[in-house]
Write a protein that holds these residues in place. Structure first.
Motif, PDB file in Angstrom:
ATOM      1  N   PRO A  67     -63.407  28.762 109.327  1.00  0.00           N
ATOM      2  CA  PRO A  67     -64.788  28.765 110.062  1.00  0.00           C
ATOM      3  C   PRO A  67     -64.589  29.317 111.557  1.00  0.00           C
ATOM      4  O   PRO A  67     -63.934  28.942 112.481  1.00  0.00           O
ATOM      5  N   GLY A  68     -65.767  30.264 111.756  1.00  0.00           N
ATOM      6  CA  GLY A  68     -65.563  31.052 113.097  1.00  0.00           C
ATOM      7  C   GLY A  68     -64.601  32.127 113.394  1.00  0.00           C
ATOM      8  O   GLY A  68     -64.690  32.680 114.533  1.00  0.00           O
ATOM      9  N   ASN A 105     -66.164  34.759 109.535  1.00  0.00           N
ATOM     10  CA  ASN A 105     -66.554  33.791 108.679  1.00  0.00           C
ATOM     11  C   ASN A 105     -67.504  32.897 109.599  1.00  0.00           C
ATOM     12  O   ASN A 105     -67.246  32.191 110.470  1.00  0.00           O
ATOM     13  N   LEU A 106     -68.803  32.843 109.202  1.00  0.00           N
ATOM     14  CA  LEU A 106     -70.004  32.158 109.892  1.00  0.00           C
ATOM     15  C   LEU A 106     -70.316  30.823 109.368  1.00  0.00           C
ATOM     16  O   LEU A 106     -70.890  30.115 109.588  1.00  0.00           O
ATOM     17  N   ASP A 107     -69.455  30.438 108.305  1.00  0.00           N
ATOM     18  CA  ASP A 107     -69.781  28.963 107.800  1.00  0.00           C
ATOM     19  C   ASP A 107     -68.940  28.325 108.520  1.00  0.00           C
ATOM     20  O   ASP A 107     -67.937  28.384 109.083  1.00  0.00           O
ATOM     21  N   ARG A 124     -68.072  25.228 107.741  1.00  0.00           N
ATOM     22  CA  ARG A 124     -67.147  24.108 107.260  1.00  0.00           C
ATOM     23  C   ARG A 124     -66.038  24.566 106.473  1.00  0.00           C
ATOM     24  O   ARG A 124     -64.952  24.153 106.367  1.00  0.00           O
ATOM     25  N   GLU A 125     -66.125  25.849 105.683  1.00  0.00           N
ATOM     26  CA  GLU A 125     -65.181  26.348 104.595  1.00  0.00           C
ATOM     27  C   GLU A 125     -64.499  27.544 105.316  1.00  0.00           C
ATOM     28  O   GLU A 125     -65.144  28.423 105.782  1.00  0.00           O
ATOM     29  N   SER A 126     -63.242  27.699 104.750  1.00  0.00           N
ATOM     30  CA  SER A 126     -62.484  28.980 105.090  1.00  0.00           C
ATOM     31  C   SER A 126     -62.860  29.893 104.081  1.00  0.00           C
ATOM     32  O   SER A 126     -63.291  29.387 102.813  1.00  0.00           O
ATOM     33  N   VAL A 127     -62.590  31.131 104.091  1.00  0.00           N
ATOM     34  CA  VAL A 127     -62.914  32.157 103.146  1.00  0.00           C
ATOM     35  C   VAL A 127     -61.665  32.997 102.988  1.00  0.00           C
ATOM     36  O   VAL A 127     -60.877  33.225 103.924  1.00  0.00           O
ATOM     37  N   ARG A 128     -61.227  32.892 101.757  1.00  0.00           N
ATOM     38  CA  ARG A 128     -60.069  33.876 101.484  1.00  0.00           C
ATOM     39  C   ARG A 128     -60.129  35.072 100.835  1.00  0.00           C
ATOM     40  O   ARG A 128     -61.035  35.144  99.603  1.00  0.00           O
ATOM     41  N   PHE A 129     -59.436  36.103 100.978  1.00  0.00           N
ATOM     42  CA  PHE A 129     -59.700  37.575 100.497  1.00  0.00           C
ATOM     43  C   PHE A 129     -58.244  37.808  99.805  1.00  0.00           C
ATOM     44  O   PHE A 129     -57.119  37.619 100.568  1.00  0.00           O
ATOM     45  N   GLU A 130     -58.259  38.316  98.923  1.00  0.00           N
ATOM     46  CA  GLU A 130     -57.094  38.916  98.151  1.00  0.00           C
ATOM     47  C   GLU A 130     -57.063  40.299  98.403  1.00  0.00           C
ATOM     48  O   GLU A 130     -58.044  41.011  98.653  1.00  0.00           O
ATOM     49  N   ARG A 131     -55.982  40.906  98.123  1.00  0.00           N
ATOM     50  CA  ARG A 131     -55.581  42.409  98.030  1.00  0.00           C
ATOM     51  C   ARG A 131     -56.590  43.123  97.083  1.00  0.00           C
ATOM     52  O   ARG A 131     -56.485  42.723  95.935  1.00  0.00           O
ATOM     53  N   PHE A 132     -57.431  44.120  97.641  1.00  0.00           N
ATOM     54  CA  PHE A 132     -58.264  44.986  96.707  1.00  0.00           C
ATOM     55  C   PHE A 132     -59.631  44.166  96.616  1.00  0.00           C
ATOM     56  O   PHE A 132     -60.446  44.474  95.800  1.00  0.00           O
ATOM     57  N   ASP A 133     -59.906  42.931  97.171  1.00  0.00           N
ATOM     58  CA  ASP A 133     -61.266  42.397  97.177  1.00  0.00           C
ATOM     59  C   ASP A 133     -62.352  43.264  97.967  1.00  0.00           C
ATOM     60  O   ASP A 133     -61.740  43.967  98.843  1.00  0.00           O
ATOM     61  N   SER A 136     -73.897  41.796 100.717  1.00  0.00           N
ATOM     62  CA  SER A 136     -75.265  40.650 100.818  1.00  0.00           C
ATOM     63  C   SER A 136     -74.403  39.488 100.164  1.00  0.00           C
ATOM     64  O   SER A 136     -74.698  38.267 100.425  1.00  0.00           O
ATOM     65  N   GLY A 137     -73.763  39.736  98.999  1.00  0.00           N
ATOM     66  CA  GLY A 137     -73.178  38.537  98.141  1.00  0.00           C
ATOM     67  C   GLY A 137     -72.068  37.780  99.230  1.00  0.00           C
ATOM     68  O   GLY A 137     -72.163  36.360  98.951  1.00  0.00           O
ATOM     69  N   LEU A 138     -71.201  38.370  99.737  1.00  0.00           N
ATOM     70  CA  LEU A 138     -70.318  37.554 100.727  1.00  0.00           C
ATOM     71  C   LEU A 138     -71.204  36.934 101.833  1.00  0.00           C
ATOM     72  O   LEU A 138     -70.789  36.000 102.149  1.00  0.00           O
ATOM     73  N   ALA A 139     -72.104  37.498 102.183  1.00  0.00           N
ATOM     74  CA  ALA A 139     -73.054  36.977 103.436  1.00  0.00           C
ATOM     75  C   ALA A 139     -73.721  35.482 102.747  1.00  0.00           C
ATOM     76  O   ALA A 139     -73.783  34.379 103.291  1.00  0.00           O
ATOM     77  N   ALA A 140     -74.378  35.610 101.567  1.00  0.00           N
ATOM     78  CA  ALA A 140     -75.173  34.627 100.939  1.00  0.00           C
ATOM     79  C   ALA A 140     -74.374  33.617 100.473  1.00  0.00           C
ATOM     80  O   ALA A 140     -74.375  32.363 100.663  1.00  0.00           O
ATOM     81  N   ARG A 141     -73.328  33.946  99.930  1.00  0.00           N
ATOM     82  CA  ARG A 141     -71.982  32.946  99.193  1.00  0.00           C
ATOM     83  C   ARG A 141     -71.226  32.344 100.213  1.00  0.00           C
ATOM     84  O   ARG A 141     -70.953  31.121  99.900  1.00  0.00           O
ATOM     85  N   CYS A 142     -70.835  33.001 101.040  1.00  0.00           N
ATOM     86  CA  CYS A 142     -69.644  32.764 102.090  1.00  0.00           C
ATOM     87  C   CYS A 142     -70.066  32.655 103.368  1.00  0.00           C
ATOM     88  O   CYS A 142     -69.001  32.148 104.050  1.00  0.00           O
ATOM     89  N   GLY A 143     -70.873  33.142 103.741  1.00  0.00           N
ATOM     90  CA  GLY A 143     -71.418  33.325 105.421  1.00  0.00           C
ATOM     91  C   GLY A 143     -70.407  34.308 105.968  1.00  0.00           C
ATOM     92  O   GLY A 143     -70.167  34.140 107.116  1.00  0.00           O
ATOM     93  N   VAL A 144     -70.183  35.290 105.302  1.00  0.00           N
ATOM     94  CA  VAL A 144     -69.118  36.414 105.858  1.00  0.00           C
ATOM     95  C   VAL A 144     -70.033  37.442 106.477  1.00  0.00           C
ATOM     96  O   VAL A 144     -71.016  37.971 105.448  1.00  0.00           O
ATOM     97  N   ALA A 145     -70.074  37.931 107.604  1.00  0.00           N
ATOM     98  CA  ALA A 145     -70.630  38.880 108.103  1.00  0.00           C
ATOM     99  C   ALA A 145     -69.573  39.849 108.719  1.00  0.00           C
ATOM    100  O   ALA A 145     -68.466  39.643 109.056  1.00  0.00           O
TER     101      ALA A 145
END
Length: 164
Positions: A45-46, A102-104, A106-115, A71-80
């Motif tokens: 987060p942050g 990551n603007l969420d 509380r939650e971390s966001v994980r990205f895998e290769r080629f996401d 937009s999906g990353l922003a809505a679901r995960c708070g990623v900007a």
């Protein structure tokens, strides 16, 4: 009536990561093409990170590419995107990188290769010449700035803008 479709803009592309998929539209008529990350990452987060996309492009003069958030990353995960939209100038030849945050709270966001992490929109841009004048011509808006048109219940607030 809108003018008919224009000829496609030819853009040269070089993979900086050999097996990265080339950018492509997810659906016919989409304005942007998807950009992926070539490295896994986890954003607390942050937290922000600069992620590589594995591609470099050569745009023709008179064009620029703009990196937009998904937009999906922003809505679901708070990623900007920190600098949305990011600008790729016609003369830039380096790898395109994306600055995610990551603007969420509380939650971390994980990205895998080629996401898929962003989208790239190529546009024609105008070349301008600036002409300094003592006074600008009037307009209906004049110098009305932040919040000058209202339209939201919270617009009764005044904005403290540095320098005003």
């Amino acid at each position: 009536m809108l003018p008919g479709p224009q000829e496609p803009v030819d853009v040269l592309i070089r993979r900086t990561t050999p097996d990265v998929p080339l950018p492509a539209r997810a659906h016919p008529g989409d304005a942007g093409v998807d950009l992926v990350t070539t490295e896994p990452a986890e954003l607390a987060p942050g937290e922000r990170a600069v992620l590589p996309t594995g591609i470099a492009i050569a745009l023709p003069d008179g064009c620029a590419a703009f990196v937009h958030p998904r937009s999906g990353l922003a809505a679901r995960c708070g990623v900007a995107l920190v600098n949305a939209p990011g600008t790729v100038d016609a003369g830039y030849r380096g790898e395109i990188k994306v600055i995610l945050i990551n603007l969420d709270p509380r939650e971390s966001v994980r990205f895998e290769r080629f996401d898929r992490i962003a989208q790239l929109v190529v546009q024609r841009v105008e070349t301008v010449r600036f002409h300094e004048v003592a006074q600008l011509p009037g307009s209906a808006r004049a110098s009305g700035g932040f919040g000058s048109t209202g339209g939201h219940a919270g617009t009764e607030h005044t904005y403290a803008v540095k320098g005003q």
